[in-house]
Design a protein around this motif. Structure first.
Motif, PDB file in Angstrom:
ATOM      1  N   ARG A 297      29.986   7.219  32.119  1.00  0.00           N
ATOM      2  CA  ARG A 297      30.357   8.518  32.663  1.00  0.00           C
ATOM      3  C   ARG A 297      31.636   9.016  32.009  1.00  0.00           C
ATOM      4  NH1 ARG A 297      33.833  10.460  36.460  1.00  0.00           N
ATOM      5  NH2 ARG A 297      34.560   8.350  36.952  1.00  0.00           N
TER       6      ARG A 297
ATOM      7  N   THR B 107      34.320  12.632  31.854  1.00  0.00           N
ATOM      8  CA  THR B 107      34.643  13.975  32.315  1.00  0.00           C
ATOM      9  C   THR B 107      34.946  14.830  31.087  1.00  0.00           C
ATOM     10  OG1 THR B 107      36.860  13.091  32.744  1.00  0.00           O
ATOM     11  CG2 THR B 107      35.435  13.484  34.636  1.00  0.00           C
TER      12      THR B 107
ATOM     13  N   GLY C 167      17.714  16.011  43.735  1.00  0.00           N
ATOM     14  CA  GLY C 167      17.646  14.559  43.710  1.00  0.00           C
ATOM     15  C   GLY C 167      16.332  14.013  43.184  1.00  0.00           C
TER      16      GLY C 167
ATOM     17  N   SER D  30      28.200  25.936  39.025  1.00  0.00           N
ATOM     18  CA  SER D  30      26.802  25.608  38.706  1.00  0.00           C
ATOM     19  C   SER D  30      25.819  26.707  39.068  1.00  0.00           C
ATOM     20  CB  SER D  30      26.391  24.312  39.428  1.00  0.00           C
ATOM     21  OG  SER D  30      26.524  24.436  40.832  1.00  0.00           O
TER      22      SER D  30
ATOM     23  N   THR E  97      32.391  23.535  43.836  1.00  0.00           N
ATOM     24  CA  THR E  97      31.351  22.837  43.074  1.00  0.00           C
ATOM     25  C   THR E  97      30.183  23.766  42.778  1.00  0.00           C
ATOM     26  OG1 THR E  97      31.973  20.719  44.070  1.00  0.00           O
ATOM     27  CG2 THR E  97      29.781  20.874  43.080  1.00  0.00           C
TER      28      THR E  97
ATOM     29  N   PRO F 157      19.223  17.616  39.539  1.00  0.00           N
ATOM     30  CA  PRO F 157      20.381  17.065  40.252  1.00  0.00           C
ATOM     31  C   PRO F 157      20.524  17.559  41.686  1.00  0.00           C
ATOM     32  CG  PRO F 157      20.986  17.627  38.010  1.00  0.00           C
ATOM     33  CD  PRO F 157      19.598  18.172  38.223  1.00  0.00           C
ATOM     34  N   SER F 158      20.352  18.867  41.927  1.00  0.00           N
ATOM     35  CA  SER F 158      20.555  19.389  43.271  1.00  0.00           C
ATOM     36  C   SER F 158      19.480  18.922  44.243  1.00  0.00           C
ATOM     37  CB  SER F 158      20.593  20.917  43.236  1.00  0.00           C
ATOM     38  OG  SER F 158      19.369  21.441  42.761  1.00  0.00           O
TER      39      SER F 158
ATOM     40  N   THR G  55      21.293  12.246  38.676  1.00  0.00           N
ATOM     41  CA  THR G  55      21.596  13.201  39.738  1.00  0.00           C
ATOM     42  C   THR G  55      23.007  12.892  40.217  1.00  0.00           C
ATOM     43  OG1 THR G  55      20.745  11.804  41.529  1.00  0.00           O
ATOM     44  CG2 THR G  55      19.161  13.239  40.415  1.00  0.00           C
ATOM     45  N   ASP G  56      23.434  13.513  41.311  1.00  0.00           N
ATOM     46  CA  ASP G  56      24.788  13.269  41.803  1.00  0.00           C
ATOM     47  C   ASP G  56      24.981  11.823  42.264  1.00  0.00           C
ATOM     48  OD1 ASP G  56      25.419  15.884  41.303  1.00  0.00           O
ATOM     49  OD2 ASP G  56      25.092  16.555  43.361  1.00  0.00           O
ATOM     50  N   SER G  57      23.911  11.194  42.757  1.00  0.00           N
ATOM     51  CA  SER G  57      24.063   9.867  43.346  1.00  0.00           C
ATOM     52  C   SER G  57      23.268   8.771  42.647  1.00  0.00           C
ATOM     53  CB  SER G  57      23.647   9.900  44.821  1.00  0.00           C
ATOM     54  OG  SER G  57      22.291  10.293  44.947  1.00  0.00           O
TER      55      SER G  57
ATOM     56  N   ASP H  44      31.135  16.052  35.194  1.00  0.00           N
ATOM     57  CA  ASP H  44      30.731  14.715  34.787  1.00  0.00           C
ATOM     58  C   ASP H  44      29.569  14.807  33.806  1.00  0.00           C
ATOM     59  OD1 ASP H  44      32.588  13.432  36.340  1.00  0.00           O
ATOM     60  OD2 ASP H  44      31.215  13.050  38.002  1.00  0.00           O
TER      61      ASP H  44
ATOM     62  N   THR I  76      25.112   5.721  41.234  1.00  0.00           N
ATOM     63  CA  THR I  76      26.285   6.075  40.444  1.00  0.00           C
ATOM     64  C   THR I  76      27.521   5.316  40.912  1.00  0.00           C
ATOM     65  OG1 THR I  76      26.658   7.983  41.902  1.00  0.00           O
ATOM     66  CG2 THR I  76      25.432   8.377  39.860  1.00  0.00           C
TER      67      THR I  76
END
Length: 478
Positions: A164, A166, A237, A61, A57, A234-235, A189-191, A141, A211
């Motif tokens: 969302r 891909t 949050g 990035s 991951t 994102p990283s 963000t991721d969550s 995503d 999410t």
């Protein structure tokens, strides 16, 4: 028991001496042969990679990620010439005994299998062998905003949604994780997904959605405030946004104030970004520094500030006309000025010229937005216009320029369609391009959109642009 009986019992046993010794010696011999065979096989086979570890991951990035390979024997030093990576990527190599570390100089591609082959030579045996390790990077995503302009039988507007998708594999796309009657903007963000939702009186509210479908969770918003330029780190949050209107804690009215919200903060309140005098910093442009909790903000006097997103404190880093963006996966900010562009390394403050390969526009084309896609690469939008009329552009295209030349990388597939915005993926591999049709109608939202917008994913390496999804305002751009 008599002595005769004892003698009789001993005599009934099979003699052990010669036969037992023969069996033991045979077994030892077999084991010795096997051990010797294994030793010879090990020498003949040579060293090989037994395992590997890499953060897939992070590799798509951030630059500089490492693949560590464990080898089952001690080996001589491994050089870059001993390593082959498929698909080809720039790298460096270090080794220490039975460990080989491959460092990727840039970022890797999404949803791609990489095979790393290493030519090894055993330090103790001198035997040479080539061994390989493979891993696959994850898909990316991307969230888009789909506005629904329909009304039900009771004349209630259908809700807007954040969906969302891909990028590579269409089957990975998911259901809408966030909905609301009127969504002006969003960031992810991721969550978490933050949405700016407008009310009937024109005021805005900031709302969080998980999410995973959890929520919604309202965030404190000053009454009567208008929220714009919502973005995310994102990283870290974090979410940031500018506020106009509404009353601040000191009784003043917000005017292009920049606020940063940390969903994990115990206060539940956003942090106001301040200038050196402790007063709210009024901004005209801003962006999070990739992979950090810091951000860069441009004040109304064109002064740029590097801001700690967790505390809101800022430090000036010079005056510049325009923020063009960050080099993908780095803390290098590209800024524009009348005399030329510059690259600011925010890790040490060093500023160097950023020279762009010139793009020759056609006579009826108007040069537009510039997005950096590499250390010496960029993409620019060119709009075909009729200067005799004040109408929308007649068409658009995106042109990539760099040391290897200038080329058109995307043009809408339908005549008369045009590009309304675009941005690069975090690893610089793709462009996300918003396209509207020639007769698309403008909606009535504060943050203007168009009906039936599509977002295309353009692979800058292969030129493929066959995949598109519904909606606009892709999360890469926010």
């Amino acid at each position: 028991m008599t002595a005769e009986e004892r003698t009789s019992r001993r005599g009934s046993r099979a003699p052990r001496g010669p036969r037992f010794a023969t069996t033991v010696l045979a077994t030892i011999g077999i084991l010795a042969v096997l051990a010797a065979g294994l030793g010879v096989a090990s020498v003949v086979r040579g060293p090989r990679v037994s395992s590997g570890s890499v953060n897939e991951t992070a590799a798509v990035s951030r630059a500089g990620q490492r693949l560590t390979l464990d080898v089952d024997q001690r080996t001589d030093a491994v050089t870059p010439d001993d390593v082959t990576i498929t698909p080809d990527v720039p790298y460096s190599v270090a080794s220490d005994g039975s460990s080989v570390v491959v460092t990727f100089d840039g970022m890797l591609r999404y949803a791609t299998e990489y095979t790393v082959s290493v030519a090894l030579r055993g330090s103790d045996t001198g035997t040479e062998a080539t061994s390989s390790y493979s891993f696959t990077t994850p898909d990316a995503d991307v969230y888009t905003l789909v506005r629904d302009y329909r009304h039900d039988a009771s004349d209630v507007k259908m809700p807007d949604s954040i969906v969302r998708s891909t990028v590579v594999d269409p089957s990975g796309s998911g259901a809408a994780p966030a909905t609301a009657e009127r969504i002006e903007e969003f960031a992810a963000t991721d969550s978490m997904i933050a949405t700016v939702e407008s009310a009937a009186d024109g005021s805005d509210s900031l709302v969080l959605h998980g999410t995973d479908g959890a929520g919604p969770y309202p965030v404190f918003t000053p009454d009567g405030a208008i929220i714009t330029t919502l973005r995310s780190a994102p990283s870290a949050g974090l979410f940031g946004y500018t506020v106009n209107g509404g009353t601040a804690d000191d009784g003043s009215t917000y005017r292009s104030a920049l606020l940063v919200y940390d969903p994990t903060a115990s206060s539940g309140r956003p942090v106001v970004v301040t200038s050196l005098d402790g007063q709210p910093l009024y901004v005209v442009s801003w962006a999070f520094v990739p992979g950090t909790s810091s951000l860069v903000a441009q004040a109304q006097d064109q002064q740029l500030y590097l801001v700690d997103g967790l505390t809101g404190t800022s430090s000036p880093i010079g005056r510049h006309t325009e923020i063009r963006g960050f080099l993908p996966g780095s803390a290098t900010l590209i800024v524009g000025d009348p005399e030329g562009d510059s690259a600011i390394d925010l890790t040490d403050g060093a500023t160097t010229p950023w020279t762009r390969t010139p793009i020759q526009a056609e006579p009826d084309e108007y040069p537009g937005k510039i997005v950096p896609t590499g250390a010496d690469q960029y993409v620019q939008q060119l709009d075909r216009v009729d200067y005799a009329q004040s109408t929308a552009p007649l068409g658009s295209r995106l042109v990539s320029a760099g040391p290897e030349g200038v080329r058109t990388v995307f043009a809408p597939p339908t005549e008369g369609s045009r590009i309304t915005d675009f941005c690069a993926s975090p690893n610089g591999q793709y462009l996300a391009v918003e396209v509207v049709s020639k007769d698309a109608r403008v909606d009535t939202y504060t943050v203007t959109g168009y009906e039936n917008v599509l977002t295309y994913f353009v692979d800058l390496t292969t030129g493929d642009s066959s995949r598109s999804v519904n909606g606009f305002m892709p999360s890469w751009c926010t």
